[in-house]
Design a protein around this motif. Structure first.
Motif, PDB file in Angstrom:
ATOM      1  N   VAL A  57       0.840  -1.206   0.000  1.00 54.60           N
ATOM      2  CA  VAL A  57       0.000   0.000   0.000  1.00 54.60           C
ATOM      3  C   VAL A  57       0.879   1.263   0.000  1.00 54.60           C
ATOM      4  O   VAL A  57       0.604   2.231  -0.730  1.00 54.60           O
ATOM      5  N   LEU A  58       1.945   1.249   0.782  1.00 52.24           N
ATOM      6  CA  LEU A  58       2.844   2.414   0.812  1.00 52.24           C
ATOM      7  C   LEU A  58       3.567   2.586  -0.520  1.00 52.24           C
ATOM      8  O   LEU A  58       3.749   3.713  -1.002  1.00 52.24           O
ATOM      9  N   LEU A  59       3.989   1.490  -1.117  1.00 53.26           N
ATOM     10  CA  LEU A  59       4.653   1.575  -2.424  1.00 53.26           C
ATOM     11  C   LEU A  59       3.710   2.136  -3.485  1.00 53.26           C
ATOM     12  O   LEU A  59       4.115   2.966  -4.321  1.00 53.26           O
ATOM     13  N   LYS A  60       2.467   1.702  -3.442  1.00 50.34           N
ATOM     14  CA  LYS A  60       1.479   2.234  -4.391  1.00 50.34           C
ATOM     15  C   LYS A  60       1.265   3.726  -4.159  1.00 50.34           C
ATOM     16  O   LYS A  60       1.147   4.514  -5.115  1.00 50.34           O
ATOM     17  N   ALA A  61       1.228   4.150  -2.880  1.00 47.13           N
ATOM     18  CA  ALA A  61       1.016   5.569  -2.572  1.00 47.13           C
ATOM     19  C   ALA A  61       2.159   6.430  -3.082  1.00 47.13           C
ATOM     20  O   ALA A  61       1.944   7.586  -3.474  1.00 47.13           O
ATOM     21  N   ILE A  62       3.371   5.888  -3.080  1.00 48.24           N
ATOM     22  CA  ILE A  62       4.505   6.624  -3.648  1.00 48.24           C
ATOM     23  C   ILE A  62       4.268   6.888  -5.130  1.00 48.24           C
ATOM     24  O   ILE A  62       4.521   7.985  -5.641  1.00 48.24           O
ATOM     25  N   ARG A  63       3.756   5.868  -5.833  1.00 45.37           N
ATOM     26  CA  ARG A  63       3.540   6.002  -7.273  1.00 45.37           C
ATOM     27  C   ARG A  63       2.374   6.918  -7.610  1.00 45.37           C
ATOM     28  O   ARG A  63       2.428   7.698  -8.571  1.00 45.37           O
ATOM     29  N   LEU A 122       7.956   3.943   9.837  1.00 49.07           N
ATOM     30  CA  LEU A 122       7.963   3.259   8.548  1.00 49.07           C
ATOM     31  C   LEU A 122       7.534   4.199   7.432  1.00 49.07           C
ATOM     32  O   LEU A 122       8.136   4.227   6.351  1.00 49.07           O
ATOM     33  N   VAL A 123       6.517   5.000   7.690  1.00 51.10           N
ATOM     34  CA  VAL A 123       6.069   5.970   6.689  1.00 51.10           C
ATOM     35  C   VAL A 123       7.175   6.977   6.396  1.00 51.10           C
ATOM     36  O   VAL A 123       7.397   7.369   5.240  1.00 51.10           O
ATOM     37  N   ASP A 124       7.920   7.381   7.426  1.00 52.44           N
ATOM     38  CA  ASP A 124       9.021   8.312   7.220  1.00 52.44           C
ATOM     39  C   ASP A 124      10.098   7.710   6.316  1.00 52.44           C
ATOM     40  O   ASP A 124      10.691   8.417   5.485  1.00 52.44           O
ATOM     41  N   SER A 153       8.789   7.929   2.833  1.00 54.81           N
ATOM     42  CA  SER A 153       8.815   9.327   2.392  1.00 54.81           C
ATOM     43  C   SER A 153      10.228   9.734   2.002  1.00 54.81           C
ATOM     44  O   SER A 153      10.433  10.448   1.005  1.00 54.81           O
ATOM     45  N   SER A 154      11.212   9.284   2.768  1.00 60.14           N
ATOM     46  CA  SER A 154      12.597   9.602   2.461  1.00 60.14           C
ATOM     47  C   SER A 154      13.021   9.009   1.126  1.00 60.14           C
ATOM     48  O   SER A 154      13.677   9.661   0.315  1.00 60.14           O
ATOM     49  N   VAL A 155      12.616   7.751   0.892  1.00 57.11           N
ATOM     50  CA  VAL A 155      12.945   7.104  -0.376  1.00 57.11           C
ATOM     51  C   VAL A 155      12.254   7.809  -1.542  1.00 57.11           C
ATOM     52  O   VAL A 155      12.844   8.014  -2.614  1.00 57.11           O
ATOM     53  N   ALA A 156      11.011   8.223  -1.314  1.00 60.01           N
ATOM     54  CA  ALA A 156      10.257   8.887  -2.379  1.00 60.01           C
ATOM     55  C   ALA A 156      10.727  10.313  -2.622  1.00 60.01           C
ATOM     56  O   ALA A 156      10.468  10.885  -3.694  1.00 60.01           O
ATOM     57  N   GLY A 157      11.407  10.893  -1.644  1.00 60.15           N
ATOM     58  CA  GLY A 157      11.855  12.281  -1.776  1.00 60.15           C
ATOM     59  C   GLY A 157      10.754  13.280  -1.536  1.00 60.15           C
ATOM     60  O   GLY A 157      10.917  14.469  -1.846  1.00 60.15           O
ATOM     61  N   ALA A 158       9.655  12.838  -0.992  1.00 55.94           N
ATOM     62  CA  ALA A 158       8.523  13.725  -0.689  1.00 55.94           C
ATOM     63  C   ALA A 158       7.651  13.044   0.352  1.00 55.94           C
ATOM     64  O   ALA A 158       7.605  11.808   0.412  1.00 55.94           O
ATOM     65  N   PRO A 159       6.957  13.813   1.180  1.00 57.65           N
ATOM     66  CA  PRO A 159       6.113  13.188   2.207  1.00 57.65           C
ATOM     67  C   PRO A 159       4.930  12.461   1.580  1.00 57.65           C
ATOM     68  O   PRO A 159       4.352  12.913   0.588  1.00 57.65           O
TER      69      PRO A 159
END
Length: 283
Positions: free
Chosen positions: A187-193, A250-252, A255-261
């Protein structure tokens, strides 16, 4: 058993739950390590879709009886049975009762009965850390966990009364590549995309997340342990990272990997009934 071309050094396994996340990874790992792998499935076509590298004779149909499993055992002659098949729901409804019983109790009972008749002695069973709510020796988080305990109790009888040796691996949350489940990390990976809004609980719970390769290592070490300790009838082990992490932490990371919150709304969803706030063994 019918003879085949297996050499004395080749190990053979029968796997249930092979179309699932951990099960499919386990089958691939066993094949890479030179095992002769067969699987038992309610829906052989689904297994063939997930694991196209398996030849069709290696996929055996579970027809709802011990007899159908005994045929699979006699055809595959496994040194070890890896039992991963299950039905999971965190909060059950009336419609979930029969699937939970069928997958988590009845299938396993048929498997044990067939193993006893066929002379197959080694079983690696899959349990859950959710059998230990509030860090207690037994306190199921939900009906799913209760059915897992029920089968573990049935297994204890077959171990005591017959020649079966068994290990139960109690898994915490798992993650890794090709995870199509509606679990937190996908779910978090999908939210990054997609940038979608995630409605979360207040986020005070601690999570114990175990990478799938570490889980597979536990299954393989358990198989070796059973082979080397035939006189020891049973054992139960937690498969844990030992490093709980909070949901906001975990969300942080993501967010760090995505470069955005990530767009998370904390407290938008209530905790589940009997929410696990601290993983088993971390209290």
């Amino acid at each position: 058993f019918a003879m085949n071309d297996r050499t004395n050094s080749t190990r053979a396994a029968l796997v249930t739950g092979a179309s699932g996340f951990v099960g499919s990874h386990l089958v691939r790992r066993l094949i890479r390590e030179g095992w002769e792998v067969s699987v038992l499935a309610r829906d052989p076509a689904r297994v063939a879709d997930v694991l196209p590298q398996l030849p069709s004779p290696a996929i055996h149909h579970y027809g709802g009886s011990a007899d159908s499993i005994q045929g699979a055992l006699e055809a595959s002659r496994p040194d070890v049975v890896f039992h991963l098949a299950s039905h999971f729901v965190a909060e059950h409804g009336r419609q979930d009762i029969e699937p939970l019983i069928d997958a988590n109790i009845r299938l396993g009972l048929h498997l044990l009965e067939a193993m006893t008749r066929a002379g197959v002695r080694r079983l690696i069973n899959t349990g859950t850390a959710w059998q230990h709510y509030l860090d207690e020796p037994y306190n199921p988080v939900c009906l799913y966990a209760a059915t897992k305990q029920a089968f573990e109790d049935i297994l204890a009888y077959y171990v005591s009364a017959g020649p079966i040796s068994a290990v139960t691996l109690k898994l915490f949350d798992t993650y890794g590549p090709e995870d199509r489940r509606k679990k937190l990390i996908p779910v978090l990976l999908k939210a990054i995309r997609t940038g979608e809004v995630l409605q979360m609980s207040p986020g005070e719970q601690q999570l114990d997340l175990v990478f799938v390769d570490d889980v597979l290592e536990a299954y393989l070490r358990s198989a070796a342990w059973l082979s080397e300790n035939a006189s020891l009838p049973t054992g139960s082990f937690a498969v844990s990272s030992g490093k709980p992490v909070s949901l906001p932490e975990l969300v942080d990371v993501f967010s760090s990997v995505a470069g955005a919150p990530l767009n998370v709304v904390w407290g938008a969803r209530p905790y589940r009934k009997r929410e696990v706030m601290l993983p088993w063994g971390s209290g």
